[in-house]
Scaffold this motif. Structure first.
Motif, PDB file in Angstrom:
ATOM      1  N   TRP A  78       0.707  -1.142  -0.195  1.00  0.00           N
ATOM      2  CA  TRP A  78      -0.062   0.066   0.064  1.00  0.00           C
ATOM      3  C   TRP A  78       0.925   1.299   0.094  1.00  0.00           C
ATOM      4  CZ3 TRP A  78      -1.368   2.529   4.768  1.00  0.00           C
ATOM      5  CH2 TRP A  78      -2.213   3.731   4.685  1.00  0.00           C
ATOM      6  N   LEU A  79       1.905   1.171   0.920  1.00  0.00           N
ATOM      7  CA  LEU A  79       2.751   2.405   0.986  1.00  0.00           C
ATOM      8  C   LEU A  79       3.428   2.683  -0.171  1.00  0.00           C
ATOM      9  CD1 LEU A  79       3.817   2.247   4.696  1.00  0.00           C
ATOM     10  CD2 LEU A  79       2.041   3.821   3.842  1.00  0.00           C
ATOM     11  N   ALA A  80       4.046   1.570  -0.833  1.00  0.00           N
ATOM     12  CA  ALA A  80       4.711   1.577  -2.042  1.00  0.00           C
ATOM     13  C   ALA A  80       3.903   2.042  -3.147  1.00  0.00           C
ATOM     14  CB  ALA A  80       5.307   0.193  -2.451  1.00  0.00           C
TER      15      ALA A  80
ATOM     16  N   VAL B 222      12.170  -7.008   1.630  1.00  0.00           N
ATOM     17  CA  VAL B 222      10.767  -6.887   2.125  1.00  0.00           C
ATOM     18  C   VAL B 222      10.649  -7.868   3.095  1.00  0.00           C
ATOM     19  CG1 VAL B 222       8.394  -6.891   1.619  1.00  0.00           C
ATOM     20  CG2 VAL B 222       9.660  -5.712  -0.047  1.00  0.00           C
ATOM     21  N   ARG B 223      11.080  -9.117   2.508  1.00  0.00           N
ATOM     22  CA  ARG B 223      11.007 -10.371   3.580  1.00  0.00           C
ATOM     23  C   ARG B 223      11.814 -10.260   4.858  1.00  0.00           C
ATOM     24  NH1 ARG B 223       7.295 -13.219   1.623  1.00  0.00           N
ATOM     25  NH2 ARG B 223       7.297 -14.281   3.290  1.00  0.00           N
ATOM     26  N   GLU B 224      12.880  -9.701   4.717  1.00  0.00           N
ATOM     27  CA  GLU B 224      13.912  -9.510   5.893  1.00  0.00           C
ATOM     28  C   GLU B 224      13.294  -8.736   6.837  1.00  0.00           C
ATOM     29  OE1 GLU B 224      17.982  -8.234   4.540  1.00  0.00           O
ATOM     30  OE2 GLU B 224      17.800 -10.051   3.385  1.00  0.00           O
ATOM     31  N   ARG B 225      12.867  -7.430   6.266  1.00  0.00           N
ATOM     32  CA  ARG B 225      12.369  -6.427   7.221  1.00  0.00           C
ATOM     33  C   ARG B 225      11.385  -6.923   8.035  1.00  0.00           C
ATOM     34  NH1 ARG B 225      11.851  -0.770   7.224  1.00  0.00           N
ATOM     35  NH2 ARG B 225      12.297  -0.568   9.457  1.00  0.00           N
ATOM     36  N   VAL B 226      10.121  -7.608   7.115  1.00  0.00           N
ATOM     37  CA  VAL B 226       8.786  -8.204   7.852  1.00  0.00           C
ATOM     38  C   VAL B 226       9.277  -9.235   8.865  1.00  0.00           C
ATOM     39  CG1 VAL B 226       6.857  -9.411   7.493  1.00  0.00           C
ATOM     40  CG2 VAL B 226       7.417  -7.476   6.045  1.00  0.00           C
ATOM     41  N   THR B 227      10.257 -10.294   8.341  1.00  0.00           N
ATOM     42  CA  THR B 227      10.533 -11.258   9.341  1.00  0.00           C
ATOM     43  C   THR B 227      11.469 -10.681  10.499  1.00  0.00           C
ATOM     44  OG1 THR B 227      11.042 -12.595   7.572  1.00  0.00           O
ATOM     45  CG2 THR B 227      12.170 -13.210   9.771  1.00  0.00           C
ATOM     46  N   GLY B 228      12.117  -9.652  10.519  1.00  0.00           N
ATOM     47  CA  GLY B 228      12.661  -8.872  11.863  1.00  0.00           C
ATOM     48  C   GLY B 228      11.633  -8.601  12.598  1.00  0.00           C
ATOM     49  N   TRP B 229      10.369  -7.765  12.083  1.00  0.00           N
ATOM     50  CA  TRP B 229       9.295  -7.271  12.845  1.00  0.00           C
ATOM     51  C   TRP B 229       8.605  -8.517  13.602  1.00  0.00           C
ATOM     52  CZ3 TRP B 229       7.272  -3.968   8.153  1.00  0.00           C
ATOM     53  CH2 TRP B 229       7.902  -2.834   8.216  1.00  0.00           C
ATOM     54  N   LEU B 230       8.541  -9.451  12.819  1.00  0.00           N
ATOM     55  CA  LEU B 230       7.852 -10.565  13.530  1.00  0.00           C
ATOM     56  C   LEU B 230       8.435 -11.397  14.733  1.00  0.00           C
ATOM     57  CD1 LEU B 230       6.257 -12.003  10.240  1.00  0.00           C
ATOM     58  CD2 LEU B 230       5.166 -10.863  11.845  1.00  0.00           C
ATOM     59  N   ARG B 231       9.791 -11.320  14.283  1.00  0.00           N
ATOM     60  CA  ARG B 231      10.455 -11.719  15.585  1.00  0.00           C
ATOM     61  C   ARG B 231      10.438 -11.066  16.684  1.00  0.00           C
ATOM     62  NH1 ARG B 231      15.261 -14.357  11.615  1.00  0.00           N
ATOM     63  NH2 ARG B 231      14.194 -16.322  10.882  1.00  0.00           N
TER      64      ARG B 231
ATOM     65  N   ARG C 101      13.532  -0.221   2.937  1.00  0.00           N
ATOM     66  CA  ARG C 101      14.148  -0.139   4.006  1.00  0.00           C
ATOM     67  C   ARG C 101      13.891   0.865   4.732  1.00  0.00           C
ATOM     68  NH1 ARG C 101      18.163  -0.629  -0.269  1.00  0.00           N
ATOM     69  NH2 ARG C 101      18.519  -2.686  -0.413  1.00  0.00           N
ATOM     70  N   ASP C 102      13.112   2.049   4.386  1.00  0.00           N
ATOM     71  CA  ASP C 102      12.641   3.011   5.280  1.00  0.00           C
ATOM     72  C   ASP C 102      11.273   3.228   5.781  1.00  0.00           C
ATOM     73  OD1 ASP C 102      15.127   4.305   4.787  1.00  0.00           O
ATOM     74  OD2 ASP C 102      14.682   5.384   2.858  1.00  0.00           O
ATOM     75  N   VAL C 103      10.565   2.009   5.318  1.00  0.00           N
ATOM     76  CA  VAL C 103       9.069   1.975   6.016  1.00  0.00           C
ATOM     77  C   VAL C 103       9.149   1.853   7.469  1.00  0.00           C
ATOM     78  CG1 VAL C 103       7.136   0.490   5.839  1.00  0.00           C
ATOM     79  CG2 VAL C 103       8.068   1.196   3.685  1.00  0.00           C
ATOM     80  N   ASP C 104       8.278   2.723   8.036  1.00  0.00           N
ATOM     81  CA  ASP C 104       8.096   2.570   9.541  1.00  0.00           C
ATOM     82  C   ASP C 104       6.513   2.196  10.185  1.00  0.00           C
ATOM     83  OD1 ASP C 104       9.397   2.816  11.842  1.00  0.00           O
ATOM     84  OD2 ASP C 104       8.993   5.013  11.967  1.00  0.00           O
TER      85      ASP C 104
END
Ligand code: DC
Length: 221
Positions: free
Chosen positions: A42-44, A106-115, A62-65
């Motif tokens: 959505w943001l993209a 994208v997956r790295e970012r989301v995986t980090g958040w989920l962990r 990388r910059d999505v918050d």
């Protein structure tokens, strides 16, 4: 360390409804990982990023918050202080979310958040790669499935209720689901698979309550 229940499976296999109900029964927090990929998409799109260009998506990601806020039995996501709601569930997002979620950054970012969310408490996390990649060491990993016909029927009911489709659109809804399954299962980064050692549940002929009871009894025998 907090417990994590992993629930994976294809679109409209019943993951969200079941996971929310299990969260309430066990007092766990419900985590919708697909919503994070939808928010990225959505943001993209809002920012005019070309979703056909993986390198542009990777830069943008990388910059999505996103802020994580516990609300009742779920982890809610806020962008600029508000929850995106149904803005991330439109047919347009459905069309773009699989290519966006196939981008490794994208997956790295989301995986980090989920962990990271594990510090919020016991979790039930639903998605496509939760038991295979995000939390492969969890003792509670489930894979929900259902016939494509039944999944299309379920998704149509939801889309009609939201005003995104009319009753006659079943074949279109089914084609969109199957197309998404294909991209999700065939991508290189964390494809949709039955995680080794996970319990597969075919929900085609089961009620929501049956599936919820099955998972609750497995976790708390
Ligand atoms: O569950 P959903 O329909 O909201 O998921 C949207 C998309 O996000 C789905 O097509 C694939 C992707 N996804 C993923 O790649 N990994 C996850 N853990 C969850 C969702």
């Amino acid at each position: 360390m907090a417990n994590v229940i992993c629930v994976d499976g294809p679109a409209a296999s019943g993951k969200s409804t079941v996971s929310k109900a299990v969260a309430e029964k066990l007092g766990y927090l419900y985590v919708d990982s697909g919503a994070l990929y939808r928010i990225m998409t959505w943001l993209a799109l809002e920012a005019g990023v070309d979703t056909g260009k993986p390198e542009s998506i990777a830069d943008f990601a990388r910059d999505v918050d996103v802020a994580f806020v516990v609300k009742g039995c779920r982890v809610a996501y806020e962008v600029g202080g508000v929850e995106p709601g149904d803005r991330i569930r439109t047919p347009e997002i459905n069309r773009h979310v699989s290519p966006v979620s196939a981008v490794p950054e994208v997956r790295e970012r989301v995986t980090g958040w989920l962990r990271d969310m594990r510090r919020l408490g016991d979790l039930i996390v639903e998605g496509r790669d939760i038991g295979s990649v995000v939390y492969p060491d969890s003792p509670w990993r489930f894979y929900l499935d259902a016939d494509p016909e039944e999944r299309a029927r379920r998704r149509l009911v939801e889309d009609v209720a939201k005003g995104f489709a009319d009753q006659g659109a079943k074949e279109q809804v089914k084609a969109s689901l199957l197309n998404r399954d294909k991209i999700d299962s065939s991508r290189k980064a964390a494809p949709l698979v039955v995680p080794p050692g996970a319990t597969r549940i075919d929900t085609t002929a089961m009620t929501i309550a049956d599936v919820v009871d099955f998972i609750v009894s497995a976790v708390q025998p």
